[in-house]
Write an enzyme that holds these catalytic residues in place. Sequence first.
Site, mmCIF file in Angstrom:
data_model
loop_
_atom_site.group_PDB
_atom_site.id
_atom_site.type_symbol
_atom_site.label_atom_id
_atom_site.label_comp_id
_atom_site.label_asym_id
_atom_site.label_seq_id
_atom_site.Cartn_x
_atom_site.Cartn_y
_atom_site.Cartn_z
ATOM 1 C CG ASP A 23 39.218 4.373 42.831
ATOM 2 O OD1 ASP A 23 38.459 4.547 43.818
ATOM 3 O OD2 ASP A 23 39.476 3.501 42.135
ATOM 4 C CB CYS A 45 40.299 2.170 45.556
ATOM 5 S SG CYS A 45 41.118 0.375 46.135
ATOM 6 C CB THR A 54 38.433 -3.818 47.070
ATOM 7 O OG1 THR A 54 39.832 -3.501 46.101
ATOM 8 C CG2 THR A 54 37.351 -4.241 46.131
ATOM 9 C CG HIS A 77 51.481 -7.354 65.803
ATOM 10 N ND1 HIS A 77 50.993 -8.618 65.751
ATOM 11 C CD2 HIS A 77 51.443 -7.091 67.111
ATOM 12 C CE1 HIS A 77 50.845 -9.021 67.139
ATOM 13 N NE2 HIS A 77 50.943 -7.944 67.912
ATOM 14 C CG HIS A 115 55.845 -7.161 66.133
ATOM 15 N ND1 HIS A 115 55.326 -8.114 65.649
ATOM 16 C CD2 HIS A 115 55.513 -7.013 67.437
ATOM 17 C CE1 HIS A 115 54.339 -8.720 66.729
ATOM 18 N NE2 HIS A 115 54.341 -8.222 67.585
#
Length: 149
Positions: free
Chosen positions: A9, A66, A68, A99, A134
């Site tokens: 964004d 973005c 964060t 993982h 995993h």
Amino acid sequence: MESIAIGSDHGGYHLKEEVKAYLVDKGYSVVDVGTDSETSVDYPDFAAEVARTVQGGRADLGILICGTGIGMAITANKFKGIRAAVVHDAYTAEMSRRHNNANIITFGGRVVGAGVAFSIVDAWLGNAFEGGRHTRRLGKIEAFEKENF
Ligand code: RB5
């Protein structure tokens, strides 16, 4: 070499451009879904585009940026088969691959600078899923996904 879909964004626009140039320079094929400026846009639109591109096999992996990284991950994880991880540094990026087999990573243009972003990309692309226990854990996540569709 993997192909990579990338999107952002306005909060991640400048970093996206830098990461894209870094990837192209390394020889990766990059699909840029936008955004193309600092004009305010809604991050779910770009997260959905990258998620659908990876889901449909038009790119192997995806990167979303973005402010964060959080909104991008929340959105991308709504798409079946997507494992999007918010990463902050080389260590979290490496582990998201080894993982969690993250097929999309997200991070924040207001959180990390270009140098850290490049180390994130290197750590993520330079490692492989370890499988074993995993795989069982990812199978459990996939089962939850089926429950909800
Ligand atoms: C946009 O201001 C900001 O909310 C967005 O870039 C992102 O950080 C959301 O998670």
